[in-house]
Enzyme design. Structure first.
Site, short mmCIF file in Angstrom:
data_model
loop_
_atom_site.label_atom_id
_atom_site.label_comp_id
_atom_site.label_asym_id
_atom_site.label_seq_id
_atom_site.Cartn_x
_atom_site.Cartn_y
_atom_site.Cartn_z
N ASP B 30 -8.99 0.91 -4.30
CA ASP B 30 -7.77 0.89 -5.11
C ASP B 30 -7.91 1.93 -6.22
OD1 ASP B 30 -5.76 0.04 -7.14
OD2 ASP B 30 -5.48 -1.64 -5.77
N ILE B 31 -6.86 2.71 -6.48
CA ILE B 31 -6.96 3.73 -7.54
C ILE B 31 -6.87 3.11 -8.93
CG2 ILE B 31 -6.11 5.71 -6.19
CD1 ILE B 31 -3.36 5.27 -7.62
N HIS B 100 -0.23 -4.76 2.76
CA HIS B 100 -1.63 -4.47 2.45
C HIS B 100 -2.33 -5.69 1.88
CE1 HIS B 100 0.81 -3.48 -1.12
NE2 HIS B 100 -0.25 -3.70 -1.86
N HIS B 102 -5.53 -6.99 -0.59
CA HIS B 102 -6.49 -6.66 -1.64
C HIS B 102 -7.77 -7.46 -1.40
CE1 HIS B 102 -3.54 -4.70 -4.41
NE2 HIS B 102 -2.68 -5.51 -3.80
#
Lengths: 114, 114
Positions: B30-31, B100, B102
């Site tokens: 994750d950015i 998506h 996480h």
């Protein structure tokens, strides 16, 4: 006799506010809800943690996604939205060692997720 | 050309710190990480939300559970533990409308999950 609290709910040995049941899964309202909608979904098979999911569980896990969406529909949180959470082991916050999914909604969920 | 940022990462049109890839899924850091380990796992098929999962996606979702465990192993968070989070629609906190997952760990996750 299993000492697992979720196995006891599955066996109807202790009460649970059951909102969904099929051959593979049972779902009930969390007794300590963290959102207006907070449902716990558990496989009837006693699988301790997410780590224990194997190739042989793929069909079951695939079905789980449809069960989650069915429950989101029943609880009327599909369109506003919901969060799905699975905790694995202590750092993940797992409290009961019978694999389970938290389905939460009915309010704006914040970030980070814990 | 898709305007979806995750489709662009899948197509390698924009960079991502990719940590896993197979025929069906890609995973990248994750950015804006919310934990020491924070990986985003996305199906290569553009499925907007969890609500859009159908019977035809069961095989893919089953495989997803094995991909999550593989990533937990790669990131060495299997034993201490981890949290899996999926956001659906605005109240769930979904920001990118390409389904998506996480995967978070490397610290103690708190409760409630957002």
């Amino acid at each position: 006799m299993s000492s697992c609290i979720f196995c006891k709910i599955i066996a109807k040995e202790i009460p649970g506010k059951i909102v969904y049941e099929d051959d593979t899964f049972i779902a009930f309202d969390d007794i300590n809800p963290q959102a207006p909608v907070h449902v716990i979904i558990v496989p009837k098979e006693h699988i301790p943690t997410f780590n224990d999911l194997k190739e042989s569980h793929k069909e079951m896990v695939g079905h789980l996604s449809l069960v989650v969406n069915k429950l989101a529909e029943i609880k009327k949180i599909q369109d506003p939205g919901f969060r799905v959470v699975i905790n694995c082991n202590p750092a993940g916050g797992q409290m009961v060692y019978h694999l389970h999914v938290h389905l939460m909604g009915g309010r704006q969920m914040a970030w980070p997720p814990g």
